[in-house]
Scaffold this motif. Structure first.
Motif, PDB file in Angstrom:
ATOM      1  N   THR A  31       0.811  -1.436  -0.083  1.00 35.68           N
ATOM      2  CA  THR A  31      -0.042  -0.177  -0.161  1.00 35.68           C
ATOM      3  C   THR A  31       0.775   1.331   0.062  1.00 35.68           C
ATOM      4  O   THR A  31       0.299   2.297  -0.060  1.00 35.68           O
ATOM      5  CB  THR A  31      -0.889   0.084   1.239  1.00 35.68           C
ATOM      6  OG1 THR A  31      -0.103   0.064   2.518  1.00 35.68           O
ATOM      7  CG2 THR A  31      -1.802  -1.205   1.185  1.00 35.68           C
ATOM      8  N   SER A  32       2.292   0.957  -0.047  1.00 35.03           N
ATOM      9  CA  SER A  32       2.982   2.372  -0.039  1.00 35.03           C
ATOM     10  C   SER A  32       4.035   2.297  -1.124  1.00 35.03           C
ATOM     11  O   SER A  32       3.795   1.343  -2.091  1.00 35.03           O
ATOM     12  CB  SER A  32       4.030   2.313   1.370  1.00 35.03           C
ATOM     13  OG  SER A  32       4.648   3.602   1.528  1.00 35.03           O
ATOM     14  N   ASN A  33       4.786   3.339  -1.470  1.00 34.72           N
ATOM     15  CA  ASN A  33       5.701   3.273  -2.383  1.00 34.72           C
ATOM     16  C   ASN A  33       6.928   2.292  -2.379  1.00 34.72           C
ATOM     17  O   ASN A  33       7.307   1.718  -1.392  1.00 34.72           O
ATOM     18  CB  ASN A  33       6.441   4.597  -2.333  1.00 34.72           C
ATOM     19  CG  ASN A  33       5.377   5.759  -2.400  1.00 34.72           C
ATOM     20  OD1 ASN A  33       4.430   5.754  -3.295  1.00 34.72           O
ATOM     21  ND2 ASN A  33       5.738   7.002  -1.925  1.00 34.72           N
ATOM     22  N   VAL A  34       7.392   2.004  -3.305  1.00 36.15           N
ATOM     23  CA  VAL A  34       8.488   0.821  -3.700  1.00 36.15           C
ATOM     24  C   VAL A  34       9.639   1.465  -4.608  1.00 36.15           C
ATOM     25  O   VAL A  34       9.369   2.070  -5.687  1.00 36.15           O
ATOM     26  CB  VAL A  34       7.941  -0.324  -4.514  1.00 36.15           C
ATOM     27  CG1 VAL A  34       9.051  -1.479  -4.738  1.00 36.15           C
ATOM     28  CG2 VAL A  34       6.716  -0.862  -3.815  1.00 36.15           C
ATOM     29  N   SER A  35      10.686   1.638  -3.861  1.00 36.58           N
ATOM     30  CA  SER A  35      11.911   2.504  -4.413  1.00 36.58           C
ATOM     31  C   SER A  35      12.790   1.753  -5.463  1.00 36.58           C
ATOM     32  O   SER A  35      12.445   0.739  -5.461  1.00 36.58           O
ATOM     33  CB  SER A  35      12.850   2.871  -3.140  1.00 36.58           C
ATOM     34  OG  SER A  35      12.409   3.660  -2.523  1.00 36.58           O
ATOM     35  N   SER A  36      13.367   2.236  -6.414  1.00 39.70           N
ATOM     36  CA  SER A  36      14.242   1.802  -7.262  1.00 39.70           C
ATOM     37  C   SER A  36      15.187   0.958  -6.635  1.00 39.70           C
ATOM     38  O   SER A  36      15.747   1.375  -5.647  1.00 39.70           O
ATOM     39  CB  SER A  36      14.692   2.902  -8.314  1.00 39.70           C
ATOM     40  OG  SER A  36      15.951   2.350  -8.992  1.00 39.70           O
ATOM     41  N   GLY A  37      15.339  -0.245  -7.265  1.00 39.69           N
ATOM     42  CA  GLY A  37      16.417  -1.311  -6.299  1.00 39.69           C
ATOM     43  C   GLY A  37      15.728  -2.140  -5.617  1.00 39.69           C
ATOM     44  O   GLY A  37      16.331  -3.161  -5.138  1.00 39.69           O
ATOM     45  N   ALA A  38      14.415  -1.889  -5.024  1.00 46.95           N
ATOM     46  CA  ALA A  38      13.735  -2.783  -4.226  1.00 46.95           C
ATOM     47  C   ALA A  38      13.066  -3.852  -5.052  1.00 46.95           C
ATOM     48  O   ALA A  38      12.894  -3.868  -6.412  1.00 46.95           O
ATOM     49  CB  ALA A  38      12.625  -2.230  -3.653  1.00 46.95           C
ATOM     50  N   GLU A  39      12.559  -5.030  -4.605  1.00 54.02           N
ATOM     51  CA  GLU A  39      12.232  -6.198  -5.350  1.00 54.02           C
ATOM     52  C   GLU A  39      11.033  -6.950  -4.738  1.00 54.02           C
ATOM     53  O   GLU A  39      11.122  -7.038  -3.404  1.00 54.02           O
ATOM     54  CB  GLU A  39      13.153  -7.175  -5.521  1.00 54.02           C
ATOM     55  CG  GLU A  39      12.942  -8.083  -6.462  1.00 54.02           C
ATOM     56  CD  GLU A  39      14.058  -9.251  -6.800  1.00 54.02           C
ATOM     57  OE1 GLU A  39      14.650  -9.141  -8.171  1.00 54.02           O
ATOM     58  OE2 GLU A  39      14.645  -9.804  -6.026  1.00 54.02           O
ATOM     59  N   LEU A  40       9.862  -6.807  -5.278  1.00 49.60           N
ATOM     60  CA  LEU A  40       8.575  -7.772  -4.892  1.00 49.60           C
ATOM     61  C   LEU A  40       8.433  -8.822  -5.663  1.00 49.60           C
ATOM     62  O   LEU A  40       8.415  -8.987  -6.819  1.00 49.60           O
ATOM     63  CB  LEU A  40       7.505  -6.798  -5.317  1.00 49.60           C
ATOM     64  CG  LEU A  40       7.492  -5.497  -4.658  1.00 49.60           C
ATOM     65  CD1 LEU A  40       6.173  -4.503  -4.990  1.00 49.60           C
ATOM     66  CD2 LEU A  40       7.668  -5.373  -3.082  1.00 49.60           C
ATOM     67  N   ILE A  41       8.225 -10.032  -4.920  1.00 49.25           N
ATOM     68  CA  ILE A  41       8.123 -11.349  -5.475  1.00 49.25           C
ATOM     69  C   ILE A  41       7.050 -12.161  -4.856  1.00 49.25           C
ATOM     70  O   ILE A  41       6.864 -11.944  -3.810  1.00 49.25           O
ATOM     71  CB  ILE A  41       9.550 -12.133  -5.331  1.00 49.25           C
ATOM     72  CG1 ILE A  41      10.745 -11.513  -5.812  1.00 49.25           C
ATOM     73  CG2 ILE A  41       9.508 -13.365  -6.197  1.00 49.25           C
ATOM     74  CD1 ILE A  41      12.037 -12.018  -5.403  1.00 49.25           C
TER      75      ILE A  41
END
Length: 228
Positions: free
Chosen positions: A143-153
């Motif tokens: 529900t929040s922001n995801v920064s460059s270089g972060a990874e969601l799997i």
């Protein structure tokens, strides 16, 4: 502290798969280096799996592997091998022969894999650069922001309701029916069941917009999140 010197534990790692259709060293090297330039944070010095299903029985593994290694990539396994001669050459190079997730998923679907999905994993805080969030056997909602270089799997679907600038990999266990839903579509890399797009492959009309990414005929396809 553990009483034994080691522990065996399950984990998850993102491994790009390179499908090779030609054994001309110069063309392979040029194509890989071009990909590395497009997303250096993701591909530079990355561990990779090589899919050789597109090669013929007379392909020379030593030349192919040395060409790939020369680009800085690290081969950790090979899949899709159909010929005994090629298999023997790969095994002599001390690399394992692997089975791809999509083939595994076909077997899992026969035993009701979809019914094993657990409760959705919910993340309400920002996901910072360098962080990795993995939703095993479930959907993932951020529900929040995801920064460059972060990874969601996630083994299931991925929903992002903040600004998305990192990487999203849905259907990580091979489920091609999973989708990625995003209210601000600006991903570095998007993947569903191993099929992926880099940021420069996202159509300009969808950059920064609310969008839905899915697989159609095993090809990534993007749609507006809300259809007219």
């Amino acid at each position: 502290m553990s009483k034994t010197p080691i522990d065996f534990k399950g984990s998850y790692f993102t491994l790009p798969v390179i499908y090779v259709y030609d054994v001309k060293p110069e063309e392979i090297r040029r194509a890989i280096e071009e990909k590395i330039k497009q997303a250096p944070k993701f591909f530079k010095n990355a561990p990779v799996v090589i899919n050789v299903s597109g090669l013929d029985r007379d392909s020379t593994w030593n030349i192919l592997s040395q060409t790939i290694i020369a680009t800085g990539l690290h081969i950790v396994g090979v899949c899709g091998c159909k010929y005994d001669k090629l298999k023997k050459a790969i095994l002599r190079s001390k690399l394992p022969l692997l089975t791809e997730g999509k083939m595994l998923n076909q077997d899992l679907s026969k035993i009701g894999y979809q019914s094993t999905l657990l409760k959705t994993r919910l993340i309400n805080t920002p996901v910072r650069s360098g962080q990795q969030i993995y939703a095993r056997n479930s959907d993932l909602i951020v529900t929040s922001n995801v920064s460059s270089g972060a990874e969601l799997i996630a083994d299931g679907n991925i929903h992002i309701y903040g600004m998305m600038q990192g990487r999203a990999l849905a259907g990580a266990s091979g489920d091609g029916q999973c989708q990625i839903f995003c209210t601000h579509f600006s991903l570095e890399l998007a993947s569903i069941a191993g099929q992926y797009w880099l940021s420069d492959q996202i159509p300009d009309a969808f950059l920064g917009k609310a969008a839905r990414l899915c697989l159609q005929n095993n090809t990534l396809t993007i749609h507006p999140l809300i259809s007219d």
